[in-house]
Design a protein around this motif. Structure first.
Motif, PDB file in Angstrom:
ATOM      1  N   GLU A  12       0.844  -1.186   0.000  1.00 44.56           N
ATOM      2  CA  GLU A  12       0.000   0.000   0.000  1.00 44.56           C
ATOM      3  C   GLU A  12       0.886   1.246   0.000  1.00 44.56           C
ATOM      4  OE1 GLU A  12      -2.806   0.029   3.150  1.00 44.56           O
ATOM      5  OE2 GLU A  12      -3.863  -1.766   2.459  1.00 44.56           O
ATOM      6  N   VAL A  13       0.431   2.266  -0.719  1.00 47.23           N
ATOM      7  CA  VAL A  13       1.167   3.536  -0.764  1.00 47.23           C
ATOM      8  C   VAL A  13       0.188   4.670  -0.515  1.00 47.23           C
ATOM      9  CG1 VAL A  13       2.974   2.728  -2.313  1.00 47.23           C
ATOM     10  CG2 VAL A  13       0.898   3.692  -3.277  1.00 47.23           C
ATOM     11  N   HIS A  14       0.741   5.798  -0.083  1.00 50.61           N
ATOM     12  CA  HIS A  14      -0.074   6.990   0.162  1.00 50.61           C
ATOM     13  C   HIS A  14       0.394   8.076  -0.787  1.00 50.61           C
ATOM     14  CE1 HIS A  14      -1.724   5.051   3.715  1.00 50.61           C
ATOM     15  NE2 HIS A  14      -0.489   4.727   4.065  1.00 50.61           N
ATOM     16  N   ASP A  15      -0.452   8.358  -1.805  1.00 55.63           N
ATOM     17  CA  ASP A  15      -0.024   9.282  -2.848  1.00 55.63           C
ATOM     18  C   ASP A  15       0.081  10.730  -2.370  1.00 55.63           C
ATOM     19  OD1 ASP A  15      -2.702   9.643  -2.513  1.00 55.63           O
ATOM     20  OD2 ASP A  15      -3.256   9.474  -4.627  1.00 55.63           O
ATOM     21  N   ASN A  16      -0.417  11.027  -1.145  1.00 49.71           N
ATOM     22  CA  ASN A  16      -0.284  12.397  -0.653  1.00 49.71           C
ATOM     23  C   ASN A  16       1.160  12.708  -0.249  1.00 49.71           C
ATOM     24  OD1 ASN A  16      -0.365  10.603   1.470  1.00 49.71           O
ATOM     25  ND2 ASN A  16      -1.411  12.020   2.867  1.00 49.71           N
ATOM     26  N   THR A  17       1.966  11.665  -0.092  1.00 50.89           N
ATOM     27  CA  THR A  17       3.373  11.892   0.239  1.00 50.89           C
ATOM     28  C   THR A  17       4.285  11.663  -0.964  1.00 50.89           C
ATOM     29  OG1 THR A  17       3.643   9.587   0.950  1.00 50.89           O
ATOM     30  CG2 THR A  17       2.980  11.199   2.632  1.00 50.89           C
ATOM     31  N   LEU A  18       3.710  11.203  -2.076  1.00 53.97           N
ATOM     32  CA  LEU A  18       4.488  10.921  -3.275  1.00 53.97           C
ATOM     33  C   LEU A  18       3.930  11.707  -4.458  1.00 53.97           C
ATOM     34  CD1 LEU A  18       4.573   7.038  -2.862  1.00 53.97           C
ATOM     35  CD2 LEU A  18       6.380   8.641  -2.218  1.00 53.97           C
ATOM     36  N   SER A  19       4.789  11.988  -5.418  1.00 52.75           N
ATOM     37  CA  SER A  19       4.351  12.704  -6.628  1.00 52.75           C
ATOM     38  C   SER A  19       3.871  11.684  -7.659  1.00 52.75           C
ATOM     39  CB  SER A  19       5.510  13.533  -7.190  1.00 52.75           C
ATOM     40  OG  SER A  19       5.940  14.486  -6.251  1.00 52.75           O
ATOM     41  N   LEU A  20       2.678  11.115  -7.408  1.00 55.56           N
ATOM     42  CA  LEU A  20       2.151  10.079  -8.279  1.00 55.56           C
ATOM     43  C   LEU A  20       1.060  10.624  -9.186  1.00 55.56           C
ATOM     44  CD1 LEU A  20       1.925   7.147  -5.701  1.00 55.56           C
ATOM     45  CD2 LEU A  20       3.789   7.690  -7.273  1.00 55.56           C
ATOM     46  N   LYS A  21       0.818   9.931 -10.284  1.00 53.54           N
ATOM     47  CA  LYS A  21      -0.199  10.323 -11.243  1.00 53.54           C
ATOM     48  C   LYS A  21      -1.590  10.125 -10.643  1.00 53.54           C
ATOM     49  CE  LYS A  21       2.758  11.081 -14.630  1.00 53.54           C
ATOM     50  NZ  LYS A  21       2.979  12.390 -15.271  1.00 53.54           N
ATOM     51  N   THR A  22      -2.585  10.751 -11.283  1.00 49.92           N
ATOM     52  CA  THR A  22      -3.960  10.649 -10.785  1.00 49.92           C
ATOM     53  C   THR A  22      -4.705   9.464 -11.391  1.00 49.92           C
ATOM     54  OG1 THR A  22      -4.667  12.211 -12.498  1.00 49.92           O
ATOM     55  CG2 THR A  22      -4.150  13.111 -10.321  1.00 49.92           C
ATOM     56  N   GLY A  23      -4.012   8.613 -12.121  1.00 51.03           N
ATOM     57  CA  GLY A  23      -4.619   7.414 -12.678  1.00 51.03           C
ATOM     58  C   GLY A  23      -3.668   6.248 -12.551  1.00 51.03           C
ATOM     59  N   ASN A  24      -4.059   5.084 -13.068  1.00 52.71           N
ATOM     60  CA  ASN A  24      -3.169   3.925 -13.074  1.00 52.71           C
ATOM     61  C   ASN A  24      -1.928   4.245 -13.895  1.00 52.71           C
ATOM     62  OD1 ASN A  24      -5.126   2.443 -11.638  1.00 52.71           O
ATOM     63  ND2 ASN A  24      -6.162   1.869 -13.536  1.00 52.71           N
ATOM     64  N   HIS A  25      -0.760   3.809 -13.412  1.00 53.49           N
ATOM     65  CA  HIS A  25       0.477   4.256 -14.055  1.00 53.49           C
ATOM     66  C   HIS A  25       1.613   3.297 -13.702  1.00 53.49           C
ATOM     67  CE1 HIS A  25       2.646   7.492 -16.121  1.00 53.49           C
ATOM     68  NE2 HIS A  25       3.633   7.327 -15.265  1.00 53.49           N
ATOM     69  N   PHE A  26       2.554   3.156 -14.633  1.00 49.29           N
ATOM     70  CA  PHE A  26       3.750   2.340 -14.393  1.00 49.29           C
ATOM     71  C   PHE A  26       4.917   3.242 -13.981  1.00 49.29           C
ATOM     72  CE2 PHE A  26       1.260  -0.361 -17.220  1.00 49.29           C
ATOM     73  CZ  PHE A  26       1.345  -1.579 -16.568  1.00 49.29           C
ATOM     74  N   TYR A  27       5.719   2.743 -13.047  1.00 44.23           N
ATOM     75  CA  TYR A  27       6.862   3.504 -12.550  1.00 44.23           C
ATOM     76  C   TYR A  27       8.112   2.633 -12.530  1.00 44.23           C
ATOM     77  CZ  TYR A  27       3.693   7.139 -10.849  1.00 44.23           C
ATOM     78  OH  TYR A  27       2.758   8.139 -10.775  1.00 44.23           O
TER      79      TYR A  27
END
Length: 450
Positions: free
Chosen positions: A193-208
């Protein structure tokens, strides 16, 4: 012009003249010009009459537009301006065979050609309405150039077009100096599990691709579940990904939480092969595997002129799909049981390969549905295909937006680009752009240098 999202209320009302190519691209184009008026030359209706029979998308568009005109006009004469009904919308009319008094396109370009009569219709409207800007709207570049040569404003139909196509969503991002604890955790736990409020993640499904010095992790971020999933590089149906982008594509194709996938890339990047191999890997989860592609005939001729029955007419167009299936079968040389199983899947139509026109009107329930060469579809065609999806169906679009065979479509206006741009944040959707060609070094030379 012709974009619903932009309305210039301060500008004077204009008159847009639509040609046949616009209607065959979008039968609802009439309603996409806000407060401005729309005119249809009578020659356009005559051409649409020739297109109204058949099962192709352009036949559907022609029929739908004719019904729209009939419904909107009701008992009124369409040679007069008629309100389009909606509040704030303009009016429309059909222009009859009227010749301009000043500039005659038929005298300049030649008599008898429909395009030149359409130009005259626009020129006559300009003479009748000197206080309004008259604009010819066409997806035919040559017709637009001819119009401009006559000092007549002309533009492409913009609805559905993607701006800055070179910046089109690619589906993957590389993050440097990423939290080493998360990178290490992904080596042991396949899903975290990740918390996108602490990471600069996209607003949709995405590969990293997560990197921290020499350590890295390839992951899929599910925006709805707020999870990172480790991406495997294992082979599926004996097809092993040759680069991380292909591994990303396979992950999306196998993910049961993803119902809509698009894969974009140059020829030889493995789009169709990966899609078919993934479908075969999951064959027990679906009632049928259906692989299709739109038929784009050479010289703008319908395939009806070709000799033979329907199968013999369409087989040459479907040959690349059969080539991929044959390549997969070759991976099982020596394994008579699996080779026989693939033959059985084909003979029983558990896996079916047919032109896109053959599935029109069907509801796709529990089907792994692959649409190859999707760049040759209009946005409306892509929408229609997705709307056919029933329960437990997965739809995959593959294609190269820079290799388009359909007249009046380009990298900005085709259905695949439209899908990638507009579906990118949906929780059921995943996309990946494949960059590296894996067919051969010789094929890569063509893509890179020629």
């Amino acid at each position: 012009m012709a974009k619903k999202s932009k309305s210039d209320s301060k500008s004077a009302k204009k008159i847009f003249v639509l040609d046949t190519s616009v209607i065959l691209y979008d039968h609802n184009a009439l309603n996409n010009f806000q407060e401005h008026d729309v005119a249809i030359p009578i020659q356009v209706l005559e051409e649409l009459d020739n297109f109204k029979s058949g099962n192709d998308t352009r036949n559907f568009e022609a029929r739908s537009f004719i019904r729209l005109i009939d419904k909107t006009s009701k008992e009124k004469l369409i040679s007069d301006w008629i309100s389009m009904g909606a509040s704030g919308s303009g009016k429309f009319k059909v222009i009859l065979n009227e010749k301009p008094l000043k500039v005659d396109a038929e005298q300049i370009y030649g008599k008898g050609k429909t395009d030149h009569k359409i130009l005259n219709a626009a020129l006559s409207l300009r003479e009748e309405n000197p206080d309004k800007k008259v604009v010819l709207v066409s997806k035919d570049i040559c017709l637009r150039l001819k119009a401009k040569a006559l000092d007549l404003f002309a533009e492409d139909y913009e609805t559905g077009k993607i701006k800055n196509v070179d910046e089109l969503y690619a589906g993957k991002t590389e993050l440097l100096n990423f939290d080493i604890n998360i990178v290490d955790q992904l080596k042991h736990d396949k899903v975290i599990e990740v918390h996108d409020n602490t990471l600069s993640l996209k607003t949709g499904n995405h590969f990293y691709i997560l990197k921290n010095k020499r350590k890295s992790a390839n992951v899929f971020y599910n925006h709805q579940l707020k999870t990172f999933s480790s991406v495997s590089t294992d082979a599926i149906f004996r097809i092993k990904p040759k680069n991380i982008e292909q591994a990303f594509a396979i992950h999306a194709l196998l993910d049961p939480d993803i119902s809509l996938v698009s894969i974009q890339g140059n020829a030889g990047t493995g789009k169709t092969l990966l899609a078919i191999a993934s479908a075969l890997e999951q064959r027990k989860n679906f009632r049928q595997i259906f692989v299709t592609r739109p038929i784009v005939s050479l010289s703008n001729k319908d395939i009806g002129f070709l000799p033979g029955d329907a199968k013999s007419k369409t087989d040459p167009f479907m040959a690349p799909i059969w080539d991929n299936l044959r390549f997969i079968k070759e991976q099982f040389i020596g394994d008579d049981k699996m080779s026989g199983k693939i033959d059985e899947l084909i003979s029983s139509e558990k896996i079916a390969i047919a032109p896109l026109a053959f599935i029109r009107g069907r509801t796709l329930t529990k089907i792994f549905f692959i649409v190859d060469e999707a760049q040759n579809l209009t946005p409306h065609e892509v929408k229609t295909i997705i709307s056919r999806a029933g329960e437990n169906t997965k739809i995959v679009f593959t294609g190269d937006i820079y290799q388009i065979d359909t007249p009046y479509l380009d990298a900005e206006s085709n259905g695949l680009s439209y899908l990638i741009e507009n579906a990118r944040n949906h929780p059921l959707y995943a996309h990946i752009t494949l960059q590296k060609g894996e067919r051969s070094e010789l094929a890569n030379l063509a893509n890179a240098l020629l």
